[in-house]
Design a protein around this motif. Structure first.
Motif, short mmCIF file in Angstrom:
data_model
loop_
_atom_site.label_atom_id
_atom_site.label_comp_id
_atom_site.label_asym_id
_atom_site.label_seq_id
_atom_site.Cartn_x
_atom_site.Cartn_y
_atom_site.Cartn_z
N GLY A 140 87.06 100.89 -3.11
CA GLY A 140 88.22 100.63 -2.12
C GLY A 140 87.67 98.83 -1.83
N THR A 149 88.71 98.36 9.30
CA THR A 149 89.40 99.15 8.45
C THR A 149 89.11 99.84 7.46
OG1 THR A 149 91.22 97.88 9.34
CG2 THR A 149 91.80 99.44 8.18
N TYR A 150 89.16 100.86 6.80
CA TYR A 150 88.59 102.08 5.21
C TYR A 150 89.74 102.38 4.55
CZ TYR A 150 84.59 102.53 9.35
OH TYR A 150 83.74 102.09 9.91
N ARG A 151 89.46 101.80 3.81
CA ARG A 151 90.33 102.57 1.79
C ARG A 151 89.08 102.74 0.95
NH1 ARG A 151 93.31 102.46 5.93
NH2 ARG A 151 95.34 101.70 5.73
N GLN A 153 86.94 104.94 -1.81
CA GLN A 153 87.22 105.98 -2.36
C GLN A 153 85.61 106.18 -3.18
OE1 GLN A 153 88.99 103.33 -4.00
NE2 GLN A 153 90.17 104.18 -1.64
N THR A 178 89.44 106.35 4.94
CA THR A 178 90.97 106.15 5.09
C THR A 178 90.98 105.65 7.19
OG1 THR A 178 92.98 107.67 5.16
CG2 THR A 178 92.14 105.79 3.76
N SER A 184 89.76 107.89 11.87
CA SER A 184 89.33 107.95 10.09
C SER A 184 89.00 109.43 9.56
CB SER A 184 88.15 107.24 9.85
OG SER A 184 87.08 107.49 10.50
#
Length: 221
Positions: A140, A149-151, A153, A178, A184
């Protein structure tokens, strides 16, 4: 700028340009004398710095005293633009690193992988670690700004957590984080494969703790 930094298991070299003033700073330095001030086109450009070498991850404890980090990281990066919010390009490679937080029962060992930087984004590429006898693979990205901003895995296989005292649980998990640093969400699945209970465990404190109301978090994270 041409500088070298050396310490235990650390050798970094920085080269490039760091301007001392901005166009705004120049304008404020000579009000009412516009003809004497350099034009915006003559204002110095933003920073342009190249950083390369290796770094001992123990330095991360300066950012978080509860973090115990060991191992080395190879760095190849360039920083361009305003130092307050630069564009970063390059890569950071972790080699046999270890990361432990004081209030988390499990840490990460043998962390190996690469993090790529592209302007305001850090992309995790094949980052694999050992934890509790199992493996965890991360992927991610994190996007930097006024808020993060988180994405992200994480896929865990046969990870064991000995918590609370007297209990040992092994599980597989496929999780995703996310959202942002203000709000989040952690989602996914966790499959418990095995639970071992010490025959001498005192269950009374565990049962008493389960009756207590869950406290509300001071923040959404």
């Amino acid at each position: 700028v041409s500088a070298k930094f050396a310490a235990r298991d650390t050798s970094l070299e920085a080269q490039g340009l760091v301007p001392f003033a901005s166009a705004v700073g120049q304008a404020s330095a000579c009000p009412g004398q516009a003809s004497a001030c350099p034009s915006r086109s003559e204002a110095p450009a933003g920073a342009n710095i190249t950083l390369s070498g290796s770094m001992n991850l123990a330095v991360l404890q300066l950012l978080n005293p509860n973090l115990l980090a060991k191992g080395a990281a190879e760095v190849q990066a360039t920083l361009q633009g305003a130092l307050a919010n630069p564009d970063v390009a390059g890569r950071l490679e972790l080699k046999n690193a270890s990361l432990y937080l004081s209030d988390v029962p499990n840490g990460l060992d043998n962390v190996n992988g690469v993090v790529h930087f592209d302007r305001n984004r850090a992309v995790v590429d094949q980052l694999i670690a050992r934890s509790g006898g199992g493996t965890i693979a991360f992927g991610g990205f994190i996007e930097f700004g006024q808020i993060l901003t988180y994405r992200l895995q994480a896929r865990a296989q046969q990870v064991r957590i000995a918590y609370p005292e007297g209990l040992s649980n092994s599980f597989d998990a496929d999780l995703a984080l996310t959202g942002t640093s203000e709000a989040s969400t952690l989602s996914g699945t966790l499959t418990m494969d095995r639970t071992v209970i010490n025959p001498n465990i005192n269950l009374a404190p565990l049962l008493a703790a389960s009756q207590k109301p869950v406290p509300e978090n001071a923040s959404p994270n």
